[in-house]
Design an enzyme around this catalytic site. Structure first.
Site, short mmCIF file in Angstrom:
data_model
loop_
_atom_site.label_atom_id
_atom_site.label_comp_id
_atom_site.label_asym_id
_atom_site.label_seq_id
_atom_site.Cartn_x
_atom_site.Cartn_y
_atom_site.Cartn_z
N THR A 266 11.35 3.14 -3.06
CA THR A 266 10.88 4.46 -2.61
C THR A 266 11.84 5.58 -3.00
O THR A 266 11.53 6.75 -2.73
CB THR A 266 10.68 4.46 -1.09
OG1 THR A 266 11.86 3.96 -0.45
CG2 THR A 266 9.50 3.57 -0.71
N GLU B 11 -16.26 -14.87 -7.53
CA GLU B 11 -15.98 -13.43 -7.50
C GLU B 11 -17.25 -12.64 -7.18
O GLU B 11 -17.17 -11.58 -6.56
CB GLU B 11 -15.40 -12.98 -8.84
CG GLU B 11 -14.09 -13.66 -9.22
CD GLU B 11 -13.02 -13.51 -8.16
OE1 GLU B 11 -13.01 -12.48 -7.46
OE2 GLU B 11 -12.17 -14.42 -8.03
N THR C 120 18.21 5.35 -3.29
CA THR C 120 19.40 5.54 -4.12
C THR C 120 19.27 6.78 -4.98
O THR C 120 20.26 7.50 -5.19
CB THR C 120 19.61 4.29 -5.00
OG1 THR C 120 19.67 3.13 -4.17
CG2 THR C 120 20.89 4.41 -5.80
N PRO D 78 10.97 1.16 2.35
CA PRO D 78 10.67 -0.02 1.54
C PRO D 78 11.39 0.04 0.19
O PRO D 78 11.85 1.11 -0.23
CB PRO D 78 9.14 0.04 1.37
CG PRO D 78 8.66 0.97 2.44
CD PRO D 78 9.77 1.94 2.67
#
Length: 675
Positions: A236, A455, A239, A233
């Site tokens: 993570t 809520e 690179t 993903p």
């Protein structure tokens, strides 16, 4: 890693005697000055030449007066001078010498192109000889015409010489690779700076060891992979891991992005691929890193174009260079992508990218290691435990964890603190995941009470159900695009979802709409996102996860990740209209059942729901323990501090109730101004 390049002779050249720039182009300046001098000299020579030079302009009437008075030197005569292309001619000669002067003054008189017969006869009558001459040659005439243009071009050339050079260089190098060699002195990242991906580091560590000691693997007949594809993903650390490989390996390292191959001109991408491998072969053994390879390696044949698309030509060139007839050992390709599902199968076969390294989201131990790496750059207060922060950030990527550290440092700086505390980490975590608090949002009292009930419904059902994630925090402070947020955090890292958990999640999501309707006796748009989440989850349960008894363990339709135009062009659904209708019925049934479960729980615990809603109006934010205390005991053992409003506002309207019901008594220990 390649050694730093030695300075060129131009760089070693000492400065000139005047202390100027040693790279200044003195030759160009000298040529420019000589050209200007030559053009100026030619212009002066052409205008003032050997015949007309030094002559005094004499008006024509004055010339006739001198001619009548015999004041023109007869011995030297008169020259009839004509200029090519000029509409006039000139008569040049000398006046008679005055007393005390050896020679007379030279004159020049302009006359018409057609010589006057009377004037000619008058001159001959005076005994003056007329000699026809030409003032300049055709070359000087042409120079006179083109000299301004030539002078302009010379100046233009010297002013834009550098731009012309760069343009020529760019045109000649248009098909050259844009790969950048990363020198070791510029790359300080090693495997010590990469945390949370231990398995991936072990796999790429083999590449570094092979480049350092290839005989260790070759003596057993082993062959190092030609290509390594890192999949994971976004955020993570793919690179970063590639840069760490460059920091560990003492070989040349070339870095390029997949988008650098694609250009508007046909054939440029393929040419750059070939040139990149040519550079790699000259520096073998070496590493070539291609970031975002999905920009050039997408599946062929899944578009409206044919096989001659520029991107497909670039991909074909890459396939041939990686494993074709003219391949060489020693060039290792490392690529990174977060869309491995769109890559062409020919790119993933053994012999090309024959090793795929999955760089997944870090677990709780990996998150703690990543936080420790980034925390070295900031100042932490005593008592800060990064393991607690790691447990409270499930599903965070390495980039998000780095952002949490940075946001915590910024929050601590805004508050005037000398170090980062746990409160700043809590606020930074919520800001990165759910957005920043918007306390300045002007909500009406009616909307605020409605949000509190909404809520409170989520929080109540979340605690009462067994298979939901533990409740972390509930707030009616607008955060991000939401007017209120109910936050749940799993106990540990969760990699799958069970049917019971999915059903309880549906019920918890539907509870907000039910509680809000119970108070307002009306429907609003506040539950729009809840309905969207319920529909998505229910459809996945029916179509993808086989959690419907009537539909069975069958996948209906393809997911939306494969969205190439033309991939399924002209193809219909893989199931009938009757099946589609049955799917809609099952999705609706799951949502209705969840709604009914939540309605039963809220109806049976309405008094607790009212207490939670009133507490939210009082304190704005409650944590999971406080909500649990209200449900179990009807009050809070440790209520939060009261919230002082930053702006004047009216008292909230009283809670509505139907006949036969009562509002729960005030919570013990509650005080402070209403929010």
């Amino acid at each position: 890693m390649s050694q730093p390049e030695s300075p060129s002779p131009k760089q070693n050249r000492p400065p000139n005697g005047n202390g100027g720039d040693p790279n200044f182009n003195w030759r160009g300046l000298m040529l420019f000055a000589i050209a200007i001098a030559m053009i100026g000299g030619a212009y002066v020579f052409n205008k003032g030449g050997p015949i007309l030079g030094g002559s005094q302009d004499l008006p024509y009437p004055k010339f006739l007066e001198l001619l009548e008075g015999d004041k023109i030197d007869k011995e030297k005569g008169i020259d009839l001078v004509s200029e090519p292309g000029s509409p006039t001619d000139f008569l040049t000669g000398y006046k008679r010498a005055e007393e005390g002067k050896p020679i007379g003054e030279k004159f020049k008189t302009q006359i018409n192109l057609q010589f006057d017969p009377y004037l000619k006869w008058k001159i001959e009558e005076k005994g003056i000889k007329v000699t026809p001459k030409s003032d300049s040659s055709p070359w000087f005439a042409a120079l006179n015409i083109f000299m301004p243009l030539l002078l302009f071009l010379v100046i233009l050339y010297f002013f834009f010489r550098q731009q012309i050079r760069m343009a020529g260089k760019g045109a000649m190098n248009f098909g050259k690779s844009k790969a950048r060699m990363l020198s070791r002195d510029k790359n300080k990242i090693t495997f010590k700076d990469v945390a949370g991906v231990e398995e991936a580091k072990e796999e790429v560590q083999e590449i570094v060891e092979f480049l350092s000691d290839p005989k260790k693997f070759q003596k057993l007949g082993g062959r190092i992979p030609k290509g390594v594809l890192m999949i994971g993903p976004p955020g993570t650390g793919k690179t970063l891991l590639a840069r760490a490989i460059a920091g560990e390996a003492d070989v040349p390292f070339f870095s390029i992005s997949g988008s650098d191959f694609v250009e508007m001109f046909v054939g440029v991408g393929a040419s750059r691929v070939r040139d990149m491998f040519e550079q790699g072969k000259k520096s073998a053994p070496c590493l070539i890193f291609i970031d975002e390879i999905d920009a050039v390696g997408r599946h062929r044949g899944h578009g409206m174009g044919g096989g001659h698309d520029e991107r497909e030509q670039t991909l074909n060139a890459l396939l041939v260079e990686m494993d074709g007839f003219d391949t060489q050992e020693g060039v290792i390709i490392i690529a990174a992508t977060n869309r491995a599902d769109v890559l062409d199968p020919a790119l993933l076969r053994p012999g090309r990218f024959d090793r795929q390294v999955t760089v997944s989201l870090p677990d709780v131990k990996g998150r703690e290691e990543i936080l420790a790496v980034h925390a070295k750059k900031v100042k932490l207060a005593e008592g800060v435990d990064l393991s607690i922060v790691a447990r409270g950030t499930p599903g965070f990527s390495g980039a998000e964890l780095a952002n949490v550290i940075n946001e915590a440092a910024l929050i601590a700086a805004r508050r005037g603190l000398k170090a980062i505390t746990n409160d700043e980490f809590e606020e930074a975590r919520d800001k990165v995941r759910w957005g920043r608090e918007r306390r300045s949002l002007a909500m009406s009292d009616k909307e605020k009470v409605s949000t509190a009930w909404h809520e409170a419904g989520h929080a109540l059902v979340s605690v009462l159900l067994v298979h939901t994630d533990p409740l972390h925090k509930v707030t009616i402070i607008p955060r991000g695009s939401a007017l209120g947020v109910t936050m749940s955090l799993p106990v540990g890292d969760q990699y799958s979802l069970g049917k019971k958990e999915a059903l309880d999640r549906l019920a918890m999501t539907a509870a907000g709409r039910i509680a809000e309707e119970l108070y307002t006796h009306d429907l609003s748009t506040g539950a729009g996102m809840d309905i969207k989440q319920m529909t998505r989850l229910a459809r996945k349960m029916v179509c993808e996860w086989g959690m419907s008894e009537k539909m069975g363990m069958v996948e209906y339709g393809k997911n939306d990740d494969y969205v190439f135009l033309g991939s399924n062009l002209g193809q219909g659904r893989e199931y009938s209209e009757a099946t589609a209708q049955q799917i809609d019925i099952e999705v609706r049934k799951l949502c209705d059942d969840a709604y009914a479960r939540a309605l039963t729980l809220i109806t049976d615990n309405r008094d607790k729901l009212e207490i939670i809603a009133k507490a939210l109006l009082e304190f704005e934010t409650l944590d999971g323990k406080q909500i649990k205390d209200i449900i179990e005991t009807g009050g809070m053992q440790f209520p939060p501090p009261p919230v002082a409003s930053k702006r004047p506002r009216s008292e909230p309207p009283p809670l509505k109730r139907e006949e036969g019901t009562t509002i729960a008594p005030d919570l013990p220990g509650l005080s402070g101004a209403p929010a």
